[in-house]
Design a protein around this motif. Structure first.
Motif, mmCIF file in Angstrom:
data_model
loop_
_atom_site.group_PDB
_atom_site.id
_atom_site.type_symbol
_atom_site.label_atom_id
_atom_site.label_comp_id
_atom_site.label_asym_id
_atom_site.label_seq_id
_atom_site.Cartn_x
_atom_site.Cartn_y
_atom_site.Cartn_z
ATOM 1 N N LEU A 1 0.829 -1.210 0.000
ATOM 2 C CA LEU A 1 0.000 0.000 0.000
ATOM 3 C C LEU A 1 0.864 1.260 0.000
ATOM 4 C CD1 LEU A 1 -2.815 -0.986 2.530
ATOM 5 C CD2 LEU A 1 -2.807 -1.218 0.043
ATOM 6 N N LEU A 2 1.936 1.229 0.746
ATOM 7 C CA LEU A 2 2.832 2.381 0.768
ATOM 8 C C LEU A 2 3.489 2.586 -0.599
ATOM 9 C CD1 LEU A 2 4.511 1.746 4.232
ATOM 10 C CD2 LEU A 2 2.925 3.596 3.680
ATOM 11 N N ASP A 3 3.801 1.488 -1.286
ATOM 12 C CA ASP A 3 4.485 1.572 -2.576
ATOM 13 C C ASP A 3 3.556 2.002 -3.704
ATOM 14 O OD1 ASP A 3 6.819 0.750 -1.368
ATOM 15 O OD2 ASP A 3 6.645 -1.340 -2.016
ATOM 16 N N TYR A 4 2.293 1.550 -3.679
ATOM 17 C CA TYR A 4 1.423 1.722 -4.846
ATOM 18 C C TYR A 4 0.163 2.549 -4.583
ATOM 19 C CZ TYR A 4 4.324 -2.014 -6.760
ATOM 20 O OH TYR A 4 5.389 -2.750 -7.200
ATOM 21 N N GLY A 5 -0.214 2.765 -3.332
ATOM 22 C CA GLY A 5 -1.451 3.493 -3.048
ATOM 23 C C GLY A 5 -1.379 4.941 -3.508
ATOM 24 N N THR A 6 -2.524 5.482 -3.886
ATOM 25 C CA THR A 6 -2.562 6.856 -4.380
ATOM 26 C C THR A 6 -2.448 7.871 -3.249
ATOM 27 O OG1 THR A 6 -4.987 6.726 -4.368
ATOM 28 C CG2 THR A 6 -3.856 6.274 -6.461
#
Length: 256
Positions: free
Chosen positions: A159-164
């Motif tokens: 989530l940290l890598d890909y979340g908006t």
């Protein structure tokens, strides 16, 4: 006030939300109707009811309920799902801070996962208005355990890598001290309950895509995110499933 963006950001995610968002543990109703002594016929206003996940549990436990939800697609999903099963269910178009409900008309004002989107000062005043004398407010939500397993550690990193806007959304959730201050001397009880989903790869993908911060098809991070999710699942699945673990945190009290 609840921002227009917060009411519409789930419109394109309704199907995944209905199928893959977690329920709440049965122990929550046991706590409410047992030690907290909430009557089974208490009329509930489920504020920010979404697709009806939170509403269904109250209805199944015997409560009449009105769902208050400003997002038309989510409200329609709740009506389609719940109205045929529960004649004591109704739904209205309203916001947490302006429900449209009558003065002193409900016994329990309840909000689940949506509470972190609300203007908590305006909500408190509105709920004081709609609650009958002696009425109660219930706030509860599922808090995902961030480091309870290697899978959950990896999911958080995904989530940290890909979340908006994942970090901004995650920081909106209130801690226990904030909730105790919100209720003040009216706080009657608080509890934390274990909750878990066992998800295969398709369900895990749907659970991720139901989140407002997950990039959707067409976004440059969408395909890489799903590839990373598949790798994460392959690394940690046992018998074709992973355990998505939560603590359900609940707070109950008066707003006098």
């Amino acid at each position: 006030m609840t921002s227009p963006d917060s009411t519409e950001r789930f419109s394109s995610r309704v199907a995944d939300y209905v199928r893959y968002r977690p329920d709440y543990p049965a122990a929550l109703m046991d706590w409410l109707q047992g030690p907290m002594a909430v009557a089974t016929d208490a009329l509930v206003a489920d504020i920010g009811a979404g697709t009806g996940i939170s509403s269904r549990q109250f209805l199944a436990a015997g409560h009449p309920l009105v769902a208050v939800e400003p997002n038309a697609a989510m409200r329609a999903a709740a009506e389609q799902w719940l109205a045929p099963q529960y004649p004591q269910f109704s739904a209205v178009d309203g916001r947490a801070e302006a429900t449209g409900l009558a003065d002193a008309s409900v016994d329990l004002a309840s909000a689940a996962q949506a509470f972190h989107w609300f203007d908590t000062v305006a909500v408190r005043a509105e709920w004081q208005r709609i609650l009958r004398p002696g009425g109660l407010a219930l706030i509860y939500w599922n808090s995902r355990l961030l480091d309870a397993s290697p899978f959950l550690v990896g999911y958080e990193q995904l989530l940290l890598d890909y979340g908006t806007d994942y970090t901004a959304v995650a920081e909106r959730y209130q801690d226990d001290a904030t909730m105790q201050a919100w209720f003040g001397p009216g706080l009657r009880g608080m509890v934390q309950l274990p909750n878990v989903q066992h998800l295969d790869l398709d369900a895990l993908r749907g659970r991720l895509l139901s989140s407002s911060y997950a990039p959707q098809p067409g976004h440059p991070r969408h395909a890489p995110m799903l590839a990373a999710l598949q790798d994460l699942f392959a690394a940690h699945a046992v018998d074709g499933q992973v355990a998505f673990e939560y603590r359900t945190r609940a707070f109950l009290g008066t707003l006098d």
